[in-house]
Write a protein that holds these residues in place. Structure first.
Motif, PDB file in Angstrom:
ATOM      1  N   GLY A 206       0.770  -1.227   0.000  1.00 20.24           N
ATOM      2  CA  GLY A 206       0.000   0.000   0.000  1.00 20.24           C
ATOM      3  C   GLY A 206       0.800   1.274   0.000  1.00 20.24           C
ATOM      4  O   GLY A 206       0.233   2.347   0.102  1.00 20.24           O
ATOM      5  N   TYR A 207       2.108   1.183  -0.073  1.00 21.18           N
ATOM      6  CA  TYR A 207       2.931   2.391  -0.120  1.00 21.18           C
ATOM      7  C   TYR A 207       3.045   2.892  -1.561  1.00 21.18           C
ATOM      8  O   TYR A 207       4.119   2.904  -2.150  1.00 21.18           O
ATOM      9  CB  TYR A 207       4.325   2.138   0.460  1.00 21.18           C
ATOM     10  N   GLU A 208       1.924   3.246  -2.120  1.00 19.65           N
ATOM     11  CA  GLU A 208       1.932   3.767  -3.472  1.00 19.65           C
ATOM     12  C   GLU A 208       0.918   4.897  -3.587  1.00 19.65           C
ATOM     13  O   GLU A 208      -0.071   4.927  -2.873  1.00 19.65           O
ATOM     14  CB  GLU A 208       1.632   2.666  -4.489  1.00 19.65           C
ATOM     15  N   ALA A 209       1.212   5.802  -4.494  1.00 15.03           N
ATOM     16  CA  ALA A 209       0.303   6.930  -4.711  1.00 15.03           C
ATOM     17  C   ALA A 209      -0.916   6.425  -5.477  1.00 15.03           C
ATOM     18  O   ALA A 209      -0.782   5.724  -6.483  1.00 15.03           O
ATOM     19  CB  ALA A 209       1.016   8.028  -5.488  1.00 15.03           C
ATOM     20  N   ARG A 210      -2.095   6.769  -5.012  1.00 14.43           N
ATOM     21  CA  ARG A 210      -3.331   6.285  -5.619  1.00 14.43           C
ATOM     22  C   ARG A 210      -3.955   7.282  -6.590  1.00 14.43           C
ATOM     23  O   ARG A 210      -4.762   6.904  -7.415  1.00 14.43           O
ATOM     24  CB  ARG A 210      -4.346   5.951  -4.524  1.00 14.43           C
ATOM     25  N   TYR A 211      -3.620   8.548  -6.466  1.00 11.33           N
ATOM     26  CA  TYR A 211      -4.299   9.569  -7.265  1.00 11.33           C
ATOM     27  C   TYR A 211      -3.341  10.222  -8.255  1.00 11.33           C
ATOM     28  O   TYR A 211      -2.147  10.314  -8.007  1.00 11.33           O
ATOM     29  CB  TYR A 211      -4.901  10.639  -6.348  1.00 11.33           C
ATOM     30  N   SER A 212      -3.908  10.673  -9.350  1.00 12.59           N
ATOM     31  CA  SER A 212      -3.129  11.370 -10.374  1.00 12.59           C
ATOM     32  C   SER A 212      -3.826  12.687 -10.694  1.00 12.59           C
ATOM     33  O   SER A 212      -4.930  12.953 -10.207  1.00 12.59           O
ATOM     34  CB  SER A 212      -3.020  10.507 -11.632  1.00 12.59           C
ATOM     35  N   PHE A 213      -3.201  13.483 -11.527  1.00  9.75           N
ATOM     36  CA  PHE A 213      -3.832  14.744 -11.900  1.00  9.75           C
ATOM     37  C   PHE A 213      -5.146  14.505 -12.638  1.00  9.75           C
ATOM     38  O   PHE A 213      -6.069  15.302 -12.535  1.00  9.75           O
ATOM     39  CB  PHE A 213      -2.880  15.600 -12.738  1.00  9.75           C
ATOM     40  N   SER A 214      -5.251  13.384 -13.337  1.00 11.32           N
ATOM     41  CA  SER A 214      -6.507  13.082 -14.033  1.00 11.32           C
ATOM     42  C   SER A 214      -7.624  12.719 -13.053  1.00 11.32           C
ATOM     43  O   SER A 214      -8.799  12.720 -13.423  1.00 11.32           O
ATOM     44  CB  SER A 214      -6.305  11.966 -15.060  1.00 11.32           C
TER      45      SER A 214
ATOM     46  N   ILE B  66       2.717  22.110   0.527  1.00 16.01           N
ATOM     47  CA  ILE B  66       1.385  22.403   0.000  1.00 16.01           C
ATOM     48  C   ILE B  66       0.561  22.964   1.152  1.00 16.01           C
ATOM     49  O   ILE B  66       0.483  22.343   2.211  1.00 16.01           O
ATOM     50  CB  ILE B  66       0.709  21.123  -0.540  1.00 16.01           C
ATOM     51  N   SER B  67      -0.051  24.123   0.942  1.00 18.71           N
ATOM     52  CA  SER B  67      -0.885  24.668   2.009  1.00 18.71           C
ATOM     53  C   SER B  67      -2.280  24.948   1.484  1.00 18.71           C
ATOM     54  O   SER B  67      -2.474  25.222   0.301  1.00 18.71           O
ATOM     55  CB  SER B  67      -0.261  25.944   2.597  1.00 18.71           C
ATOM     56  N   GLY B  68      -3.228  24.846   2.371  1.00 18.80           N
ATOM     57  CA  GLY B  68      -4.621  25.094   2.025  1.00 18.80           C
ATOM     58  C   GLY B  68      -5.521  24.624   3.147  1.00 18.80           C
ATOM     59  O   GLY B  68      -5.102  23.858   4.011  1.00 18.80           O
ATOM     60  N   GLU B  69      -6.733  25.086   3.100  1.00 19.35           N
ATOM     61  CA  GLU B  69      -7.690  24.722   4.133  1.00 19.35           C
ATOM     62  C   GLU B  69      -7.981  23.221   4.094  1.00 19.35           C
ATOM     63  O   GLU B  69      -7.775  22.561   3.075  1.00 19.35           O
ATOM     64  CB  GLU B  69      -8.986  25.511   3.931  1.00 19.35           C
ATOM     65  N   THR B  70      -8.472  22.712   5.205  1.00 16.37           N
ATOM     66  CA  THR B  70      -8.865  21.316   5.289  1.00 16.37           C
ATOM     67  C   THR B  70      -9.897  21.010   4.212  1.00 16.37           C
ATOM     68  O   THR B  70     -10.838  21.776   4.006  1.00 16.37           O
ATOM     69  CB  THR B  70      -9.451  21.015   6.686  1.00 16.37           C
ATOM     70  N   GLY B  71      -9.695  19.893   3.511  1.00 16.19           N
ATOM     71  CA  GLY B  71     -10.642  19.463   2.487  1.00 16.19           C
ATOM     72  C   GLY B  71     -10.394  20.016   1.098  1.00 16.19           C
ATOM     73  O   GLY B  71     -11.193  19.786   0.189  1.00 16.19           O
ATOM     74  N   THR B  72      -9.279  20.721   0.903  1.00 11.86           N
ATOM     75  CA  THR B  72      -9.016  21.317  -0.418  1.00 11.86           C
ATOM     76  C   THR B  72      -8.230  20.400  -1.346  1.00 11.86           C
ATOM     77  O   THR B  72      -7.969  20.778  -2.480  1.00 11.86           O
ATOM     78  CB  THR B  72      -8.275  22.663  -0.283  1.00 11.86           C
ATOM     79  N   GLY B  73      -7.843  19.224  -0.894  1.00 14.03           N
ATOM     80  CA  GLY B  73      -7.169  18.276  -1.781  1.00 14.03           C
ATOM     81  C   GLY B  73      -5.657  18.280  -1.718  1.00 14.03           C
ATOM     82  O   GLY B  73      -4.994  17.881  -2.672  1.00 14.03           O
ATOM     83  N   LYS B  74      -5.095  18.680  -0.600  1.00 17.43           N
ATOM     84  CA  LYS B  74      -3.633  18.717  -0.474  1.00 17.43           C
ATOM     85  C   LYS B  74      -3.024  17.333  -0.672  1.00 17.43           C
ATOM     86  O   LYS B  74      -2.033  17.180  -1.385  1.00 17.43           O
ATOM     87  CB  LYS B  74      -3.234  19.293   0.893  1.00 17.43           C
ATOM     88  N   GLU B  75      -3.609  16.323  -0.065  1.00 15.23           N
ATOM     89  CA  GLU B  75      -3.073  14.970  -0.201  1.00 15.23           C
ATOM     90  C   GLU B  75      -3.219  14.470  -1.642  1.00 15.23           C
ATOM     91  O   GLU B  75      -2.331  13.799  -2.157  1.00 15.23           O
ATOM     92  CB  GLU B  75      -3.748  14.001   0.773  1.00 15.23           C
ATOM     93  N   LEU B  76      -4.311  14.806  -2.284  1.00 12.56           N
ATOM     94  CA  LEU B  76      -4.517  14.428  -3.677  1.00 12.56           C
ATOM     95  C   LEU B  76      -3.379  14.987  -4.545  1.00 12.56           C
ATOM     96  O   LEU B  76      -2.822  14.287  -5.392  1.00 12.56           O
ATOM     97  CB  LEU B  76      -5.869  14.973  -4.148  1.00 12.56           C
ATOM     98  N   PHE B  77      -3.012  16.239  -4.300  1.00 11.57           N
ATOM     99  CA  PHE B  77      -1.910  16.859  -5.044  1.00 11.57           C
ATOM    100  C   PHE B  77      -0.579  16.166  -4.737  1.00 11.57           C
ATOM    101  O   PHE B  77       0.237  15.964  -5.631  1.00 11.57           O
ATOM    102  CB  PHE B  77      -1.824  18.363  -4.754  1.00 11.57           C
TER     103      PHE B  77
END
Length: 186
Positions: A17-25, A53-64
């Motif tokens: 599970g040590y892999e990135a799950r999300y992409s820009f798409s 990466i900074s931003g409010e909670t829920g803005t998708g920082k982890e996704l980025f």
């Protein structure tokens, strides 16, 4: 051979599970602000520098963070995450830096997340919740590319890209003593 062992370890990390799950798409939206942010993040992904990466909670920082890793030269390596707000301070140091047998009562030889992420990316979620003492140690790892496990006398090389995120604006965190200025500027 050490290189073969490292490849096997990286393979195990990906299968565990040590892999990135999300992409820009994976990102949904068509606003100009999102398009500009994705464009900037794609350019950042091509480099190998430390990212905040900074931003409010829920803005998708982890996704980025996931997407940056997946488009980077480190995409074949592990993507390891730790959320500093969700763990007790007493566990953080051993989790991030690892432990050495005999370093303290009950200590075992265990690599920390920095070693596990070597060859890939370590995502430090809510870095503004990281204790200041650990921030000093992290800064040293970023500068020296070496980590010392708790209780160990030797340093081990690590090749890791660090992506951090904060829900508090970084300059605010620095001004209020939550984030070290030298770590922020690094």
């Amino acid at each position: 051979d050490i290189q073969d062992m490292e490849k096997q370890l990286r393979g195990l990390l990906v299968t565990k599970g040590y892999e990135a799950r999300y992409s820009f798409s994976s990102m949904v939206g068509s606003s100009e602000a999102l398009k500009q942010t994705v464009s900037l993040a794609r350019r950042i992904a091509k480099g190998d520098g430390t990212v905040l990466i900074s931003g409010e909670t829920g803005t998708g920082k982890e996704l980025f963070a996931h997407a940056i890793h997946r488009e980077s030269l480190r995409a074949g390596g592990p993507f390891v995450t730790v959320n500093f707000a969700s763990l007790p301070e007493t566990l953080l140091e051993s989790l991030v830096f690892g432990t050495s047998k005999g370093g303290f009562t009950g200590a075992q030889d265990r690599p920390g997340l920095l070693e596990l992420a070597s060859g890939g990316t370590l995502y430090l979620d809510e870095i503004d919740s990281m204790p200041l003492g650990l921030q000093v140690k992290l800064l040293r790892v970023i500068q020296e590319k070496r980590v010392r496990r708790l209780g160990d006398v030797r340093e081990r090389p690590v090749d890791v890209r660090i992506i951090g995120s904060a829900s508090v604006p970084p300059r605010h965190a620095v001004e209020h003593g939550i984030l070290r200025a030298d770590l922020y500027f690094r």
